[in-house]
Scaffold this motif. Structure first.
Motif, PDB file in Angstrom:
ATOM      1  N   UNK A  18     -32.880  21.376  -8.261  1.00 32.46           N
ATOM      2  CA  UNK A  18     -32.896  22.509  -9.191  1.00 32.46           C
ATOM      3  C   UNK A  18     -33.480  22.057 -10.529  1.00 32.46           C
ATOM      4  N   UNK A  19     -34.098  22.973 -11.286  1.00 30.13           N
ATOM      5  CA  UNK A  19     -34.750  22.597 -12.533  1.00 30.13           C
ATOM      6  C   UNK A  19     -33.782  22.181 -13.643  1.00 30.13           C
ATOM      7  N   UNK A  20     -32.474  22.407 -13.450  1.00 28.14           N
ATOM      8  CA  UNK A  20     -31.508  21.996 -14.473  1.00 28.14           C
ATOM      9  C   UNK A  20     -30.928  20.604 -14.213  1.00 28.14           C
ATOM     10  N   UNK A  21     -31.461  19.874 -13.218  1.00 29.27           N
ATOM     11  CA  UNK A  21     -31.007  18.515 -12.949  1.00 29.27           C
ATOM     12  C   UNK A  21     -29.903  18.421 -11.906  1.00 29.27           C
ATOM     13  N   UNK A  22     -29.486  19.561 -11.337  1.00 36.20           N
ATOM     14  CA  UNK A  22     -28.529  19.523 -10.233  1.00 36.20           C
ATOM     15  C   UNK A  22     -29.306  19.537  -8.929  1.00 36.20           C
ATOM     16  N   UNK A  23     -28.640  19.134  -7.861  1.00 36.28           N
ATOM     17  CA  UNK A  23     -29.283  19.164  -6.559  1.00 36.28           C
ATOM     18  C   UNK A  23     -28.274  18.981  -5.455  1.00 36.28           C
ATOM     19  N   UNK A  24     -28.741  19.136  -4.236  1.00 35.29           N
ATOM     20  CA  UNK A  24     -27.872  18.902  -3.090  1.00 35.29           C
ATOM     21  C   UNK A  24     -28.704  18.449  -1.915  1.00 35.29           C
ATOM     22  N   UNK A  25     -28.038  17.729  -1.024  1.00 36.36           N
ATOM     23  CA  UNK A  25     -28.662  17.336   0.233  1.00 36.36           C
ATOM     24  C   UNK A  25     -27.755  17.802   1.357  1.00 36.36           C
ATOM     25  N   UNK A  26     -28.375  18.158   2.474  1.00 35.11           N
ATOM     26  CA  UNK A  26     -27.645  18.571   3.669  1.00 35.11           C
ATOM     27  C   UNK A  26     -28.218  17.773   4.828  1.00 35.11           C
ATOM     28  N   UNK A  27     -27.391  16.943   5.447  1.00 35.88           N
ATOM     29  CA  UNK A  27     -27.755  16.241   6.671  1.00 35.88           C
ATOM     30  C   UNK A  27     -27.046  16.961   7.793  1.00 35.88           C
ATOM     31  N   UNK A  28     -27.759  17.309   8.881  1.00 31.33           N
ATOM     32  CA  UNK A  28     -27.123  18.096   9.933  1.00 31.33           C
ATOM     33  C   UNK A  28     -27.625  17.724  11.320  1.00 31.33           C
ATOM     34  N   UNK A  29     -26.706  17.858  12.268  1.00 35.43           N
ATOM     35  CA  UNK A  29     -26.989  17.750  13.694  1.00 35.43           C
ATOM     36  C   UNK A  29     -26.370  18.981  14.337  1.00 35.43           C
ATOM     37  N   UNK A  30     -26.393  19.058  15.648  1.00 38.09           N
ATOM     38  CA  UNK A  30     -25.746  20.164  16.344  1.00 38.09           C
ATOM     39  C   UNK A  30     -24.231  20.099  16.144  1.00 38.09           C
ATOM     40  N   UNK A  31     -23.668  18.893  15.995  1.00 37.27           N
ATOM     41  CA  UNK A  31     -22.216  18.719  15.966  1.00 37.27           C
ATOM     42  C   UNK A  31     -21.625  18.409  14.594  1.00 37.27           C
ATOM     43  N   UNK A  32     -22.443  18.072  13.606  1.00 35.10           N
ATOM     44  CA  UNK A  32     -21.898  17.664  12.308  1.00 35.10           C
ATOM     45  C   UNK A  32     -22.836  18.062  11.172  1.00 35.10           C
ATOM     46  N   UNK A  33     -22.239  18.264   9.999  1.00 31.98           N
ATOM     47  CA  UNK A  33     -23.008  18.561   8.799  1.00 31.98           C
ATOM     48  C   UNK A  33     -22.337  17.854   7.627  1.00 31.98           C
ATOM     49  N   UNK A  34     -23.164  17.308   6.743  1.00 29.64           N
ATOM     50  CA  UNK A  34     -22.687  16.533   5.604  1.00 29.64           C
ATOM     51  C   UNK A  34     -23.455  17.005   4.378  1.00 29.64           C
ATOM     52  N   UNK A  35     -22.747  17.452   3.347  1.00 30.04           N
ATOM     53  CA  UNK A  35     -23.368  17.981   2.130  1.00 30.04           C
ATOM     54  C   UNK A  35     -22.996  17.092   0.955  1.00 30.04           C
ATOM     55  N   UNK A  36     -23.976  16.748   0.141  1.00 37.06           N
ATOM     56  CA  UNK A  36     -23.750  15.972  -1.080  1.00 37.06           C
ATOM     57  C   UNK A  36     -24.323  16.732  -2.263  1.00 37.06           C
ATOM     58  N   UNK A  37     -23.521  16.907  -3.298  1.00 37.93           N
ATOM     59  CA  UNK A  37     -24.011  17.455  -4.565  1.00 37.93           C
ATOM     60  C   UNK A  37     -24.323  16.280  -5.470  1.00 37.93           C
ATOM     61  N   UNK A  38     -25.445  16.383  -6.186  1.00 43.35           N
ATOM     62  CA  UNK A  38     -25.842  15.280  -7.055  1.00 43.35           C
ATOM     63  C   UNK A  38     -26.499  15.800  -8.322  1.00 43.35           C
ATOM     64  N   UNK A  39     -26.635  14.905  -9.275  1.00 44.56           N
ATOM     65  CA  UNK A  39     -27.485  15.090 -10.448  1.00 44.56           C
ATOM     66  C   UNK A  39     -28.702  14.225 -10.194  1.00 44.56           C
TER      67      UNK A  39
END
Length: 157
Positions: free
Chosen positions: A29-50
């Motif tokens: 995001x342009x304000x310096x926030x962001x996120x990542x999403x790693x996903x498979x059929x069975x699992x999902x992992x979300x990380x919020x970051x600056x």
């Protein structure tokens, strides 16, 4: 810390994950926030970051919180059907990168991509996706919100 405008937006590893059973998405995001999403059929992992760029071609990610769970449930591939409580994170990683055209396998058409020397969420190359993003669209935040928009638990966003 400088924010590199070329990184702002949505990015997906899917075009470069030919034959792989997992993929990653990045949002800057342009304000310096962001996120990542790693996903498979069975699992999902979300990380919020600056995020920021302390030098040209160098991305710094400061993880703030993470959550993992099982995807699906509502027909939306980026929705949790079950998830654990979010956990605070305090990890800083640096990744050398370049932005430019890349050709997805096998022999696809060139797309605008960001290529990392060090993997981000297990991937090194992400294609630019069209559209815009808002933190409210994050699967973890959607799962934490009750009907009517009342938060069940503060997510640190």
């Amino acid at each position: 810390m400088h924010l590199e405008e070329a990184l702002v937006g949505l990015w997906s590893s899917t075009p470069f994950d030919y034959g792989v059973m997992e993929a990653s998405e990045l949002v800057f995001l342009p304000d310096g926030r962001g996120l990542s999403v790693w996903h498979t059929v069975a699992a999902m992992y979300v990380t919020h970051f600056r995020w920021g760029c302390p030098a040209p071609g160098l991305l710094e990610l400061r993880a703030e919180w993470t959550v993992e769970g099982e995807p699906g449930g509502s027909g939306d591939p980026f929705a949790f059907s079950a998830m654990q409580q979010p956990e605070a994170a305090d990890e800083v990683t640096r990744h050398h990168y370049s932005v430019g055209p890349a050709v997805p396998p096998p022999g696809g058409e060139p797309v605008l991509a960001v290529a990392f020397r060090e993997p981000v969420e297990f991937c090194t190359t992400f294609a630019r996706r069209s559209g815009t993003a808002a933190f409210e669209e994050d699967p973890a935040l959607r799962s934490l919100l009750r009907p009517g928009g009342q938060e069940r638990r503060s997510a640190g966003a």
